[in-house]
Write a protein that holds these residues in place. Structure first.
Motif, short mmCIF file in Angstrom:
data_model
loop_
_atom_site.label_atom_id
_atom_site.label_comp_id
_atom_site.label_asym_id
_atom_site.label_seq_id
_atom_site.Cartn_x
_atom_site.Cartn_y
_atom_site.Cartn_z
N VAL A 19 -34.38 26.47 26.42
CA VAL A 19 -34.75 27.34 25.29
C VAL A 19 -36.01 28.12 25.62
O VAL A 19 -36.10 29.34 25.40
CB VAL A 19 -34.94 26.50 24.02
N LEU A 20 -37.01 27.41 26.17
CA LEU A 20 -38.30 28.03 26.48
C LEU A 20 -38.16 29.14 27.52
O LEU A 20 -38.68 30.25 27.35
CB LEU A 20 -39.26 26.96 27.01
N GLY A 22 -35.29 30.50 28.65
CA GLY A 22 -34.17 31.41 28.43
C GLY A 22 -34.55 32.70 27.74
O GLY A 22 -33.80 33.69 27.80
N VAL A 23 -35.69 32.71 27.06
CA VAL A 23 -36.11 33.93 26.36
C VAL A 23 -36.74 34.94 27.30
O VAL A 23 -36.94 36.11 26.92
CB VAL A 23 -37.10 33.59 25.23
N GLU A 24 -37.08 34.51 28.53
CA GLU A 24 -37.68 35.43 29.50
C GLU A 24 -36.58 36.33 30.07
O GLU A 24 -35.57 35.85 30.58
CB GLU A 24 -38.37 34.66 30.63
N THR A 25 -36.80 37.62 30.00
CA THR A 25 -35.74 38.57 30.38
C THR A 25 -35.44 38.56 31.88
O THR A 25 -34.37 39.03 32.29
CB THR A 25 -36.14 39.99 29.95
N THR A 28 -32.67 33.53 34.50
CA THR A 28 -31.32 33.10 34.16
C THR A 28 -31.20 31.60 34.43
O THR A 28 -31.50 31.16 35.54
CB THR A 28 -30.25 33.83 35.01
N GLN A 108 -46.65 29.18 28.96
CA GLN A 108 -46.90 30.43 29.67
C GLN A 108 -47.35 30.18 31.10
O GLN A 108 -47.06 30.97 32.00
CB GLN A 108 -47.97 31.22 28.92
#
Length: 214
Positions: A19-20, A22-25, A28, A108
């Motif tokens: 989840v953490l 997966g939001v980074e564009t 993958t 981060q």
């Protein structure tokens, strides 16, 4: 895209990481697995860029899996664990891990660590460095830095203190490119492969070999 493999025997951990991250564009998540053997199999049969590897799992440990993955594939392994005992730090680095972070690492910082290893950098968290410093064995061998220039010795000291190349450049009033070149020279002179080994060598006098102790 940076292809990630998450390895941990806790679904809570892999699920949370998925989840953490997966939001980074630019990330993958290829898969989440709970065994070292499965991690090795996946890395050997499909392209994986970075593996986040737990240490203690049933069957093959994360340290054992790291050795096979780094020797037989192009995947980069970051050991991510709650365990910061000396033997895991040494074994992980010896077996080719390019990073060693604790699971309490800020999200981060973890994201940045993944991007950094993709740029050829190695990561050793400040918590792990402090653990190493506090646990020095009184009879340990000191690092032989006689082949280095005074500037190279200072850069080595700052690498061991956990500073990035950019931070070192700012500290020494040099360009980041100069630090990159100097670090390459240091690695060559000390017969090491990456900056994490430089830190371990400076702190212990040993290049992450099996007999090294803190």
């Amino acid at each position: 895209m940076i292809k990630l493999l998450l390895v941990d025997d806790s679904e809570l951990i892999t699920g949370g990481l998925a989840v953490l991250l997966g939001v980074e564009t630019d990330f993958t998540i290829v898969d989440c697995v709970d065994r070292g053997e499965r991690a090795v199999e996946l890395c050997q049969h499909q392209p994986i860029d970075v593996v986040l590897m737990d240490v203690r799992m049933p069957g093959m440990s994360g340290v054992e899996a790291t050795k096979i993955i780094t020797e037989t594939t192009n995947a980069k392994v970051i050991i991510l664990t709650t365990f910061d005992e000396d033997k895991y730090i040494i074994e992980g680095i010896k077996n080719g891990a390019v990073g060693y972070l604790l699971k309490n690492t800020e999200p981060q910082q973890l994201v940045q660590a993944i991007r950094s290893v993709m740029k050829g950098q190695s990561i050793l968290s400040q918590d792990v460095l402090e653990k190493a410093k506090q646990g020095f064995h009184p009879a340990q061998k000191t690092a032989d830095l006689s082949s280095l220039t005074p500037r190279e010795i200072e850069i080595t000291r700052l690498v061991a203190a956990g500073l990035s190349n950019k931070q070192i450049a700012n500290r020494l009033y040099l360009t980041e490119g100069t630090i990159n070149n100097s670090l390459s020279t240091i690695l060559h002179k000390l017969a090491l492969e990456h900056r994490t080994q430089v830190a371990i060598y400076y702190l212990t006098g040993k290049a992450g070999d099996h007999d090294a102790t803190f």
